[in-house]
Write a protein that holds these residues in place. Structure first.
Motif, short mmCIF file in Angstrom:
data_model
loop_
_atom_site.label_atom_id
_atom_site.label_comp_id
_atom_site.label_asym_id
_atom_site.label_seq_id
_atom_site.Cartn_x
_atom_site.Cartn_y
_atom_site.Cartn_z
N TRP A 354 30.27 14.55 51.84
CA TRP A 354 31.21 15.38 52.59
C TRP A 354 30.36 16.42 53.31
N ASP A 382 33.75 11.68 55.81
CA ASP A 382 34.77 12.49 55.13
C ASP A 382 35.57 13.25 56.20
N ILE A 419 37.85 8.42 56.33
CA ILE A 419 38.91 8.88 55.44
C ILE A 419 40.22 9.07 56.22
N TRP A 455 44.46 19.94 53.44
CA TRP A 455 43.29 20.25 54.29
C TRP A 455 43.64 20.74 55.69
N ASP A 495 42.42 9.26 50.36
CA ASP A 495 42.14 10.31 49.37
C ASP A 495 43.40 11.18 49.23
N ARG A 554 42.10 7.18 45.75
CA ARG A 554 41.87 8.05 44.59
C ARG A 554 43.04 7.92 43.61
N TRP A 567 37.93 5.25 42.66
CA TRP A 567 36.80 5.94 42.04
C TRP A 567 37.33 7.12 41.26
N ASP A 570 36.55 13.84 41.52
CA ASP A 570 35.58 14.94 41.64
C ASP A 570 34.87 15.25 40.33
N PHE A 603 29.75 14.88 42.14
CA PHE A 603 30.33 15.46 43.37
C PHE A 603 29.97 16.94 43.52
N ARG A 626 28.97 3.95 44.90
CA ARG A 626 28.90 4.88 46.04
C ARG A 626 28.29 6.21 45.61
N HIS A 628 28.07 10.12 46.45
CA HIS A 628 28.91 11.06 47.19
C HIS A 628 28.59 12.48 46.73
C1 NOJ Z 1 38.61 15.24 47.49
C2 NOJ Z 1 37.84 14.00 47.15
O1 NOJ Z 1 37.93 13.73 45.78
C3 NOJ Z 1 36.42 14.15 47.61
O2 NOJ Z 1 35.70 12.99 47.30
C4 NOJ Z 1 36.39 14.45 49.10
O3 NOJ Z 1 35.05 14.65 49.51
C5 NOJ Z 1 37.21 15.68 49.39
N1 NOJ Z 1 38.54 15.50 48.93
C6 NOJ Z 1 37.25 16.00 50.90
O4 NOJ Z 1 37.86 14.99 51.59
#
Ligand code: NOJ
Length: 901
Positions: A354, A382, A419, A455, A495, A554, A567, A570, A603, A626, A628
Motif C-alpha cells: 500500500w 492498493d 483494488i 476511505w 477489500d 477479505r 487472505w 491486517d 502488514f 503475497r 504486502h
Molecule cells: C485494509 C486491507 O486489509 C489492507 O490490506 C489494505 O492495504 C488497506 N485496507 C488499504 O486498502
C-alpha cells in the motif's frame, strides 16, 4: 486532504486491537440471553422442564423427508415451530422455522431468513431416500448406513452412524427459539434473561431499532467421543478449537478488526460456521447454515458440547458423519461448492504494498524483480491509484496510461491486480447511478440511501443482494470500460467488504439497514462480503467468459471458495503473527476455503531482515502467496534487505515456482474432492491422535511433501514430528533420511526450510528459472521418486492450459506415476482432448531422480519405452541416488522406464 486525515486516524487507531469496539457475549443481547439460558438450565439439571416438545400427531413422513411441528409452550399460548428433516448428500439435515403472527404490519420481510440459498448455490448436493418408523415417544429415520432418532419430549435427536450414536442435538436442553412478540407481551420464563430484548445498550449500537425484537436461535450439539474440533474460521487462534467455558465463545461476525491480536476468539473478516470433530474412527462435520451474527461455545470433555447461538434466521443444520475428515470435506464441499481451479498465474508470487505510487514505481519494481532474478506473476495497486478513492477511476497524473502499463507487464506475462471496494464515494457517476437506480443499501426507513464513512469519506454501499446490481457491476468491468479496458491481465482485489464502515457500530453496518428483498442487514450480514466478491467474479466472467477470473477477498462465507481467494487481513511484522498465520490458513482449508494466504512480511510495522526471510520461507507454502505492507511501513521488496537475505529470499521464491506443478495438482484435487491444499498431519492420518494438536506443520496436498517452517527468532535447531513409521527424506539433502514416529531434532540456519518427502512419493518439479509462471509452460519436468521401504512410490500430476475453462471440455492431462519392481511408469487418464495433448508433445521429462535404492548398485541399465519405441538412457549415481538423465519422454504420453540394477 480529508482522506489523508482519515488514513492517519485509521493508522493511529490501528496500533492494537480495540476490543472495546466489539461486543463481548455479555454485551450482545442475544448471546447474553442464550448463555444465561444455558447457565440456568444447567443449574436446574434434571428439574428443568423444557418448554419445547414435538407434537407427535403432526409428524408426516414420505420417501424424502419428515415434517412436523415443535411446540414452544408459553404460559398462555403455544408457538408453532414447523420442522423438516431430510437427507442431503447422505447427511442429516434439520430445519426449524417459526409460524409468526402479527408481523405483516412490518415493511420488513418478516419471515425468518434462510441462508441456504446463499451458501449452497455452488454445490451439487443430492437428496437421498429415507424410511421411518414411529411410536408415541419417538420417530426413527433410516438413511444409507445411518439413522436418527427424534425424541418428542424432551425434544432430542440422536444421530447414529454404522449403528453407533455419534451426535446428540439438544442433549443439554439448550434449544431455544426466541419467538416473535410485541414489547408489551410478557412471555418470559423465570430461567430466561430479558437483557436487551428490544433495545441495544452497547454504546455504539444504541440506535439499533431491533424492529422484530428478540429472534435468536440456539442449540447444543454434542459430539460423542470427540475432544478435538477444527474450523469455524475466521479467528486468529490455534487450529484445535479451545474450551470456552472460561472465556467468551468464538464469534462469527464479519468485521474490520484493526490489527487483530494473535490467539484470540474475537470475530474477524470472514465467517464459516462449519467445523469438523475427530476421533480415530469417526469424523463429524457440523454445518450451521446461518448468515447472522453467531457465537459458538465449546465445552470439551470426553464428549464435546458445542452451543451455537445466532441472532436470527431459521435453524438450519447439516450433520455429516463419516469415517475420516476427507470424506467429510467432500460432503461439505458438495453442499457449498469447491474451490475454482485457479488461474495458474495466481499461484505464483504476488508483489503488493500500500501503495505502488505511480506507473514509474510499478515499472521500477517490475524491472528490479528481473534484475535480481526473482520470479513474480502480479504486481498490485492498493487504493491510492484511484482519483480520490473513486473506484473505477485512475489518478491520471500518476497513472496516465494504465492500458500501456498492462501491455508492458504482459510482455513477460505479468498481471496487475487493482483494488475495488464496496463503499462508493458519494457524488460521482458510479454512486449517482447506484443511488438513482435503487441499488444501494438503505436506512431502516426503506427510502434513504445509507451514507457512512470509509476511505473516500462519505460513501454509499452497493447492494449486491439486488439482482439488478450485477448488470451494472458488469458494465464497470466490461471490455469497453475505462477501468478494465480490454486487458485480460487486470484482476481484482475486493477489500473492506465485511463491510467496513469507519463510523458504524462494531466497524460495520448498523444491523437495521435494509437490503433488496426487504431483508434486514442483521439477517445477511456475514454473507454480504461474499455477495460482493461474487458480483466481481461474475462481472469478470462477463468480460471474458472463457478466462478464469482471479478475485481476492477479505470477507468471506461458506461457498466463497468457488469464486475467490482470501487472505488473513491486517497482521503485523512480528514473530507471533508469522506463527499464527499457519493455523489460520489450515483452519480455512478445513472449512472448505483452501485458497488462503497471509501478508508475507506482516502488514503493520517493519520486519527484521531475519523475520522477513523466515516469512518468505513460510509464505511460499501458503496457497495464496503475497507480500504486502502498510502505507507507513518502510519499503521491503526482496532486494532491499541485501545479502545474504536477498539471495535466500530469491531462492525461496524460486522454490515456490519449481513446485508449482505440485501445488496446481493439489488445487485440482481440491477442486474435485474438496480437500484442503495445505493439510494438517491429522487430516492425512486421522488414526493417530498424537497429531491432533500439531498446527505448525503440514502436508502439501497429497504429494507427500511435509513442511515445518522455522518460525522462531534466532533458531539454530527446530523439531519436526514424523506422523508415522514411514521413511522420510530430507528434500534438499537427498542422502539424509529420518524414520520413527515422533519428534526429530534438526539443525537449522537461516537458509533452512525443513521439508521432508514421505517415502513412497513422486514429486514433479520444473527447475528452470523463468520470470513468471506462464513462461514456464513448455519447460521440462524433473521427477523425484522417493522410495518407501517396499521400494515403491506413486504420484500424480495435473496439467491444463492454466487460464481457460477448456479443462471442462477435456483439455487437460491427469497423469499417474508409479514405481514398483524397478519400473517407473507414467499413465495418462483417458478421454483427453487430443488437441490439448498434442500441444504438450514438446514438454519433456528431463531428469528422473530415484532416491532410496539399495546404495550398493554400480551398474544400471535404464530402458525407456514410449509407444512402440524403446531406447537406453544415460544415468549417473550421485551420493547414493540414481539420476536418469534426459530420458527423452514426453509428459503428454504414457511411458515406462525400466531400471535394471
Ligand atoms: C485494509 C486491507 O486489509 C489492507 O490490506 C489494505 O492495504 C488497506 N485496507 C488499504 O486498502
Amino acid at each position: 486532504m480529508l482522506t489523508w486525515v482519515a488514513i492517519l486516524l485509521f493508522v493511529h487507531t490501528a496500533i492494537s486491537a480495540k476490543r472495546e469496539l466489539f461486543k463481548s457475549c455479555a454485551e450482545s443481547g442475544f448471546c447474553h440471553r442464550n448463555r444465561h439460558y444455558a447457565h440456568e438450565v444447567t443449574k436446574l439439571g434434571d428439574t428443568f422442564e423444557s418448554p419445547y416438545f414435538v407434537l407427535s400427531d403432526s409428524i408426516d413422513c414420505n420417501q424424502l423427508s419428515c415434517t412436523g411441528q415443535i411446540v414452544k409452550q408459553l404460559k398462555n399460548t403455544q408457538i408453532m415451530l414447523p420442522f423438516e428433516v431430510d437427507i442431503l448428500e447422505e447427511s442429516f439435515r434439520l430445519r426449524i422455522d417459526e409460524l409468526r403472527s402479527d408481523t405483516h404490519f412490518h415493511k420488513l420481510n418478516s419471515c425468518r431468513f434462510s441462508a441456504a440459498n446463499l451458501s449452497m448455490m455452488h454445490g451439487s448436493a443430492t437428496s437421498s431416500k429415507i424410511s421411518s418408523t414411529m411410536n408415541d415417544k419417538s420417530l426413527q429415520i433410516f438413511f444409507n448406513d445411518s439413522s436418527a432418532t427424534i425424541n418428542f419430549k424432551p425434544f432430542k435427536i440422536t444421530i447414529f452412524y454404522k449403528g453407533k450414536p455419534q451426535v446428540i442435538l439438544n442433549d443439554n436442553n439448550l434449544f431455544n427459539i426466541e419467538h416473535y412478540r410485541k414489547e408489551e407481551e410478557n412471555s418470559m420464563f423465570e430461567f430466561e434473561s430479558d437483557y436487551d430484548l428490544f433495545h441495544d445498550s452497547f454504546k455504539d449500537s444504541r440506535a439499533d431499532s431491533l424492529p422484530l425484537g428478540p429472534e435468536s436461535i440456539g442449540l447444543d450439539i454434542k459430539l460423542l467421543n470427540m475432544s478435538h474440533l477444527y474450523g469455524i474460521p475466521e479467528h486468529s487462534d490455534r487450529l484445535s478449537l479451545e474450551d470456552t467455558s472460561q472465556s467468551d465463545p468464538y464469534r462469527l461476525y464479519n468485521v474490520d478488526i484493526f490489527e487483530y491480536e494473535p490467539y484470540s476468539k474475537l470475530p474477524m473478516y470472514g465467517s464459516i460456521p462449519f467445523l469438523i470433530g475427530l476421533n480415530p474412527e469417526v469424523s463429524t462435520g457440523v454445518f450451521w447454515v446461518n448468515s447472522a451474527d453467531t457465537w459458538v461455545d465449546i465445552n470439551k470433555k470426553k464428549d464435546t458440547y458445542t452451543h451455537w447461538i445466532s441472532e436470527n434466521g431459521i435453524l438450519d443444520l447439516v450433520i455429516i458423519v463419516r469415517q475420516n475428515p476427507k470424506e467429510v470435506s467432500t460432503v461439505y464441499s458438495s453442499l457449498t461448492g469447491r474451490v475454482q481451479l485457479p488461474s495458474q498465474f495466481s499461484l505464483g508470487y504476488h508483489q503488493c504494498r500500500w501503495n505502488y505510487n505511480s506507473e514509474d514505481d510499478v515499472r521500477d519494481v517490475h524491472s528490479k524483480m528481473d534484475k535480481y532474478g526473482i520470479p513474480y506473476d502480479t504486481i498490485w495497486l492498493d487504493i491510492e491509484y484511484t482519483d480520490e478513492k473513486k473506484y473505477f477511476t485512475w489518478k491520471r497524473e500518476l497513472f496516465p496510461d494504465p492500458s500501456g502499463l498492462l501491455q508492458e507487464l504482459d510482455e513477460t506475462k505479468r498481471s496487475l491486480v487493482a483494488i475495488i471496494d464496496p463503499h462508493i464515494k458519494v457524488g460521482y457517476e458510479v454512486s449517482d447511478y447506484l443511488e438513482s437506480n435503487g441499488l444501494v443499501v438503505r436506512e431502516k426507513d426503506f427510502d434513504t440511501p445509507y451514507h457512512g464513512h470509509c476511505w473516500p469519506g462519505e460513501s454509499v454501499w452497493i447492494d449486491t443482494f439486488n439482482p439488478n446490481a450485477q448488470s451494472y457491476w458488469d458494465t464497470l468491468f466490461c471490455k469497453g470500460s475505462d477501468f478494465a479496458g480490454s486487458s485480460s491481465n487486470l484482476h481484482v482485489w475486493n477489500d473492506m467488504n465485511e463491510p467496513s464502515v469507519f463510523n458504524g457500530p462494531e466497524t460495520t453496518f448498523p444491523k437495521d439497514l435494509v437490503h433488496f428483498g426487504k431483508w434486514e442487514h442483521r439477517s445477511i450480514h456475514n454473507w454480504y462480503g461474499k455477495s460482493f466478491h461474487e458480483a466481481t467474479y461474475y462481472a469478470l466472467i462477463n468480460r471474458s467468459p472463457n478466462h478464469r477470473p482471479f478475485v481476492l477477498t477479505r470477507s468471506y462465507a461458506p461457498g466463497s471458495q468457488a469464486t475467490a481467494a482470501m487472505w488473513t487481513g491486517d497482521n503485523a511484522a512480528t514473530w507471533e503473527y508469522l506463527k499464527v498465520a499457519l493455523p489460520m490458513i489450515l483452519s480455512n482449508g478445513i472449512a472448505g476455503m483452501p485458497f488462503a494466504g497471509a501478508d508475507v512480511g506482516g502488514f503493520f510495522g517493519n520486519p527484521s531482515k531475519e523475520l522477513l526471510t523466515r516469512w518468505y520461507q513460510s509464505g511460499i507454502w501458503y496457497p495464496f502467496f503475497r507480500a504486502h505492507a502498510h502505507i507507513d511501513s518502510r519499503r521491503r521488496e526482496p532486494w532491499i534487505a541485501g545479502e545474504p537475505y536477498t539471495t535466500i529470499i530469491r531462492d525461496t521464491v524460486r522454490l515456490r515456482y519449481q513446485l508449482l506443478p505440485v501445488l496446481y495438482t493439489a488445487f485440482y484435487e481440491s477442486s474435485k474432492l474438496g480437500y484442503p491444499v495445505l493439510r494438517p498431519l491429522f487430516y492425512e492420518i486421522p488414526e493417530n491422535q498424537k497429531l491432533y494438536n500439531i498446527d505448525d506443520q503440514f502436508f502439501v496436498g497429497s504429494s507427500g511433501l511435509m513442511v515445518k517452517p522455522v518460525t522462531e527468532e534466532g533458531a539454530t535447531t527446530d523439531s519436526i514430528y514424523l506422523p508415522d513409521p514411514q521413511i522420510y527424506y530430507d528434500f534438499f539433502k537427498l542422502g539424509t533420511t529420518l524414520q520413527g514416529e515422533g519428534i526429530h531434532e534438526l539443525e537449522v540456519d537461516l537458509t533452512t526450510i525443513p521439508v521432508l518427502a514421505r517415502g513412497g512419493s513422486i514429486i514433479t518439479q520444473k527447475l528452470r528459472y523463468r520470470r513468471s509462471s506462464q513462461l514456464m509452460k513448455h519447460d521440462p519436468y524433473t521427477l523425484m521418486v522417493f522410495l518407501d521401504s517396499e521400494g515403491t512410490a506413486k504420484g500424480k500430476l495435473y496439467i491444463d492450459d492454466g487460464t481457460s475453462f477448456n479443462y471442462r471440455l477435456g483439455h487437460f492431462l491427469e497423469i499417474s506415476f508409479q514405481y514398483s519392481n524397478n519400473i517407473l511408469s507414467s499413465e495418462l487418464k483417458t478421454n483427453i482432448a487430443r488437441k490439448f495433448q498434442d500441444s504438450l508433445d514438446d514438454v519433456l521429462v528431463e531428469r528422473v531422480i530415484i532416491i532410496g535404492l539399495p546404495d550398493d548398485f554400480t551398474s544400471v541399465k535404464a530402458k525407456v519405452t514410449q509407444g512402440e519405441k524403446t531406447w537406453i538412457s544415460n544415468w549417473t549415481k550421485e551420493n547414493g541416488y540414481l539420476v536418469v538423465k534426459n530420458p527423452r519422454v514426453s509428459i503428454s504420453q504414457s511411458w515406462e522406464i525400466n531400471i535394471e540394477v
